[in-house]
Scaffold this active site. Sequence first.
Site, PDB file in Angstrom:
ATOM      1  N   TYR A   1     -33.103 -45.990  -2.318  1.00 18.39           N
ATOM      2  CA  TYR A   1     -33.723 -45.248  -1.211  1.00 18.39           C
ATOM      3  C   TYR A   1     -33.784 -43.749  -1.504  1.00 18.39           C
ATOM      4  CZ  TYR A   1     -32.790 -49.642   1.246  1.00 18.39           C
ATOM      5  OH  TYR A   1     -32.721 -50.959   1.605  1.00 18.39           O
TER       6      TYR A   1
ATOM      7  N   PRO B   1     -42.146 -51.662  11.563  1.00 16.20           N
ATOM      8  CA  PRO B   1     -43.472 -51.254  12.026  1.00 16.20           C
ATOM      9  C   PRO B   1     -44.034 -50.006  11.354  1.00 16.20           C
ATOM     10  CG  PRO B   1     -41.809 -50.807  13.713  1.00 16.20           C
ATOM     11  CD  PRO B   1     -41.139 -51.604  12.634  1.00 16.20           C
TER      12      PRO B   1
ATOM     13  N   HIS C   1     -29.192 -55.836  -5.034  1.00 11.97           N
ATOM     14  CA  HIS C   1     -30.328 -55.551  -4.153  1.00 11.97           C
ATOM     15  C   HIS C   1     -31.393 -56.661  -4.189  1.00 11.97           C
ATOM     16  CE1 HIS C   1     -32.433 -51.854  -2.225  1.00 11.97           C
ATOM     17  NE2 HIS C   1     -32.880 -52.961  -1.691  1.00 11.97           N
TER      18      HIS C   1
ATOM     19  N   ILE D   1     -32.733 -44.027  17.983  1.00 11.73           N
ATOM     20  CA  ILE D   1     -31.417 -44.350  17.411  1.00 11.73           C
ATOM     21  C   ILE D   1     -30.486 -44.791  18.539  1.00 11.73           C
ATOM     22  CG2 ILE D   1     -29.342 -43.292  16.391  1.00 11.73           C
ATOM     23  CD1 ILE D   1     -31.221 -41.598  14.634  1.00 11.73           C
TER      24      ILE D   1
ATOM     25  N   LYS E   1     -26.286 -50.645  -2.475  1.00  9.14           N
ATOM     26  CA  LYS E   1     -26.868 -51.754  -3.245  1.00  9.14           C
ATOM     27  C   LYS E   1     -27.101 -51.368  -4.710  1.00  9.14           C
ATOM     28  CE  LYS E   1     -29.256 -52.941   0.999  1.00  9.14           C
ATOM     29  NZ  LYS E   1     -29.794 -51.724   1.618  1.00  9.14           N
TER      30      LYS E   1
ATOM     31  N   ASP F   1     -26.489 -48.564   6.355  1.00  9.42           N
ATOM     32  CA  ASP F   1     -26.994 -49.373   5.247  1.00  9.42           C
ATOM     33  C   ASP F   1     -27.750 -48.483   4.263  1.00  9.42           C
ATOM     34  OD1 ASP F   1     -27.637 -52.009   4.014  1.00  9.42           O
ATOM     35  OD2 ASP F   1     -29.671 -51.275   4.355  1.00  9.42           O
TER      36      ASP F   1
HETATM   37  P1  NAP Z   1     -37.138 -51.701  10.767  1.00 17.86           P
HETATM   38  O1  NAP Z   1     -35.770 -51.194  10.977  1.00 17.86           O
HETATM   39  O2  NAP Z   1     -37.495 -53.049  11.232  1.00 17.86           O
HETATM   40  O3  NAP Z   1     -38.212 -50.680  11.357  1.00 17.86           O
HETATM   41  C1  NAP Z   1     -38.118 -49.325  11.108  1.00 17.86           C
HETATM   42  C2  NAP Z   1     -39.354 -48.674  11.720  1.00 17.86           C
HETATM   43  O4  NAP Z   1     -39.332 -48.894  13.117  1.00 17.86           O
HETATM   44  C3  NAP Z   1     -39.403 -47.197  11.516  1.00 17.86           C
HETATM   45  O5  NAP Z   1     -40.762 -46.853  11.323  1.00 17.86           O
HETATM   46  C4  NAP Z   1     -38.908 -46.625  12.836  1.00 17.86           C
HETATM   47  O6  NAP Z   1     -39.515 -45.384  13.061  1.00 17.86           O
HETATM   48  C5  NAP Z   1     -39.391 -47.663  13.824  1.00 17.86           C
HETATM   49  N1  NAP Z   1     -38.493 -47.806  14.971  1.00 17.86           N
HETATM   50  C6  NAP Z   1     -37.150 -47.657  15.008  1.00 17.86           C
HETATM   51  N2  NAP Z   1     -36.688 -47.900  16.228  1.00 17.86           N
HETATM   52  C7  NAP Z   1     -37.750 -48.201  16.999  1.00 17.86           C
HETATM   53  C8  NAP Z   1     -37.914 -48.516  18.355  1.00 17.86           C
HETATM   54  N3  NAP Z   1     -36.857 -48.553  19.167  1.00 17.86           N
HETATM   55  N4  NAP Z   1     -39.155 -48.780  18.821  1.00 17.86           N
HETATM   56  C9  NAP Z   1     -40.225 -48.725  17.992  1.00 17.86           C
HETATM   57  N5  NAP Z   1     -40.139 -48.416  16.679  1.00 17.86           N
HETATM   58  C10 NAP Z   1     -38.908 -48.159  16.196  1.00 17.86           C
HETATM   59  O7  NAP Z   1     -37.559 -51.699   9.242  1.00 17.86           O
HETATM   60  P2  NAP Z   1     -36.925 -51.374   7.812  1.00 17.86           P
HETATM   61  O8  NAP Z   1     -36.661 -49.933   7.633  1.00 17.86           O
HETATM   62  O9  NAP Z   1     -37.823 -52.087   6.866  1.00 17.86           O
HETATM   63  O10 NAP Z   1     -35.544 -52.175   7.793  1.00 17.86           O
HETATM   64  C11 NAP Z   1     -34.353 -51.609   8.283  1.00 17.86           C
HETATM   65  C12 NAP Z   1     -33.377 -51.327   7.174  1.00 17.86           C
HETATM   66  O11 NAP Z   1     -33.056 -52.489   6.444  1.00 17.86           O
HETATM   67  C13 NAP Z   1     -33.920 -50.396   6.101  1.00 17.86           C
HETATM   68  O12 NAP Z   1     -33.975 -49.071   6.543  1.00 17.86           O
HETATM   69  C14 NAP Z   1     -32.934 -50.648   4.991  1.00 17.86           C
HETATM   70  O13 NAP Z   1     -31.706 -49.988   5.242  1.00 17.86           O
HETATM   71  C15 NAP Z   1     -32.785 -52.150   5.091  1.00 17.86           C
HETATM   72  N6  NAP Z   1     -33.731 -52.870   4.192  1.00 17.86           N
HETATM   73  C16 NAP Z   1     -33.203 -53.566   3.160  1.00 17.86           C
HETATM   74  C17 NAP Z   1     -34.019 -54.253   2.303  1.00 17.86           C
HETATM   75  C18 NAP Z   1     -33.430 -55.018   1.164  1.00 17.86           C
HETATM   76  O14 NAP Z   1     -34.157 -55.407   0.245  1.00 17.86           O
HETATM   77  N7  NAP Z   1     -32.153 -55.252   1.173  1.00 17.86           N
HETATM   78  C19 NAP Z   1     -35.410 -54.275   2.518  1.00 17.86           C
HETATM   79  C20 NAP Z   1     -35.932 -53.563   3.603  1.00 17.86           C
HETATM   80  C21 NAP Z   1     -35.071 -52.888   4.443  1.00 17.86           C
HETATM   81  P3  NAP Z   1     -38.635 -44.058  13.439  1.00 17.86           P
HETATM   82  O15 NAP Z   1     -37.711 -43.791  12.272  1.00 17.86           O
HETATM   83  O16 NAP Z   1     -39.663 -43.027  13.609  1.00 17.86           O
HETATM   84  O17 NAP Z   1     -37.901 -44.387  14.689  1.00 17.86           O
END
Ligand code: NAP
Length: 637
Positions: free
Chosen positions: A62, A221, A124, A273, A91, A57
């Site tokens: 980004y 987080p 987006h 991952i 996006k 994604d």
């Molecule tokens: P998330 O995936 O809920 O959380 C990512 C965080 O969690 C990172 O700090 C990661 O750190 C940590 N993490 C990953 N695996 C873990 C595990 N097994 N245990 C504990 N912590 C863990 O949050 P997000 O990045 O906000 O959302 C995911 C993706 O959704 C984004 O990267 C993006 O591609 C997409 N997104 C889209 C929008 C939109 O508007 N469309 C908005 C927000 C996000 P490490 O990297 O250190 O593991």
Amino acid sequence: MHAAEGQRRHSRKMARHFVLNTGATIPSVGLGTWQADPGVIGDAIYTSVKAGYRHIDCAQAYRNEKEVGFALKKVIDEGVAKREDLFITSKLWCTNHAPEDVPVALEGTLNDLQTDYVDLYLIHWPLRMKKGAGFSAENVIPSDIPATWAAMERLFDAGKARAIGVSNFSSKKLADLLAVARVPPAVDQVECHPVWQQGKLRAFCEANGIHLSAYSPLGSPGSTMVKAGAVLEHPVVVAAAEKLGKTPAQVVLRWGVQKGHSVLPKSTNEERIKANIDVYDWSIPDDLFAKFSEIEQASSTTTAASASDVQKLETLAAVRDNVLTFPAGDCVICSLFSPSRLSSPTSRRSLFWGSMAGSFALNTGASIPAIGLGTWHAQPGVVGDAIYAAVKVVLFFQGWHRFFTPFCLLFQVGLALTKLFQDGVVKREDLFITSKLWYCNNAPEYVPEAIQTTLDDLQLEYLDLYLIHGPIRLKKGTAPLSENSLPCDIPATWAAMEKLHEAGKARAIGVSNFSCRKLESLLAVTRVPPAVNQVACHPGWQQAKLRDLCKSTGVHLSVAEPQRTPAQVALRWGLQMGQSVLPKSTDVARIKENLDVFDWCIPEELMAEMLEIEQVKLLRAEFGVHPVDGYKSLEDL
Ligand code: NAP
């Protein structure tokens, strides 16, 4: 539980894919890439595809699609996966909503991702911003989603986007879109996790054949914009994890897949991952699954809900004098600057040591402020506040500023700077802004583009100081690991730096992390000598030999990461030794604390004792050790 529901859930037990309304399939677990630094995202992509991920994604916003593209090419070239087996989402950013800008934006993304098509292209946000502007309330202009969508449909017709969809659309906005769409959206990507389950939107999507894709499935987080721990530490999640012998992250991801939506966890950590995709050959039993529907609902993204609503953004615009908004990838951050947070420090007595002026002279004739604000490891969500606060605080008693801006976060720093200029807090010429050429760009052909990207991000015409980050070169898009090292030709890179200096884009040029040997060999070939060598230096690692060399060659020694405790002693020690110091903090109280080093001094006998401190080098940059180039050993670094 209804029998059909039980069967449906059971059949979802192994749901590696969901079917879109285009007939294509979308993998149920994808790798998120938001807030993944360009320096590490390449390895994360490679690791994830090797671990079985097929969905990545991405988004133009980004600012790492180029690095994602390098990694995807490597994955395909090495036969780890074929292009047709990958599902790549990107996006359209808010500033590109004009129908004529839509194909151009996708073309840029395709170039960066090194592919001819994306599997899914999303609007987006249902928000439009002025072209080229930052993501803030004052830049919002009326959107025309039907017109933007028609342009998206043309991309779908042309096969450049094999599916099109939206993100952050409420059911109302989706209904409005469905009323005019020729090609219905295939996906709505929204925040979704056990604490924000999107019941209403989910029902709407199911009824209309739109696939719901969950962003922030772990509750994001690591982001400063969300209530930390709300999801992974929720008692229902923790209890289920304990019972199932899984991690809380695996449980919430499995919950999402079992609910029937794809999940997009972001991680750049190899172990996480791999763990995050281990959700297929087990399931959450019905009794535990039912507990999730009792969880009290709260969107974890502080302002995502309001950001998706133009009216609320307009309301924010009305109070913008008190608000700094800037993007942290996807969400609007609003930071109220209360007068108490920015109150001026008490008046300062004059500096104790004559030689310890507020600035030091460089060999270019310019002066470099003695203290700068470091920004490494600063979260996008807080760095803007920190910069605004730091400049305001400093302004009260010194009138000069300096920033150290590494390869990430520059966009946010740029927005904060623009706001400072617009608000008349400070003029450009009163700031001293430093940035660095990252290891992946340590070759003459990359230097002009690298500085231009930095200048664009910072919204500046020139830098006061541009440094070669280290005498190390890494393959494009790779992390700092020794296997990613390439031989580097410092004289050639330096010649490109000299051209920037001559063109006025970098008013001074210098180096960072250069040892005596590296500095001496550079000095032997330079036309413009380096003005600065920025190195780690603190009481426990005083760099005596390097200090002498710098002194005798007119190179200013600048100190990064003087983070010994107590911090002020370490800073003050640095000043008394005649060098500038660059403490990093995004905490307003600490920023003030770190500046409070002028009206006191370390007595001579204590300074003498500190000279006795056993010398230990703290930076363990193993990636810089390379048999051919870089450093021969860590001690050499
Ligand atoms: P998330 O995936 O809920 O959380 C990512 C965080 O969690 C990172 O700090 C990661 O750190 C940590 N993490 C990953 N695996 C873990 C595990 N097994 N245990 C504990 N912590 C863990 O949050 P997000 O990045 O906000 O959302 C995911 C993706 O959704 C984004 O990267 C993006 O591609 C997409 N997104 C889209 C929008 C939109 O508007 N469309 C908005 C927000 C996000 P490490 O990297 O250190 O593991």
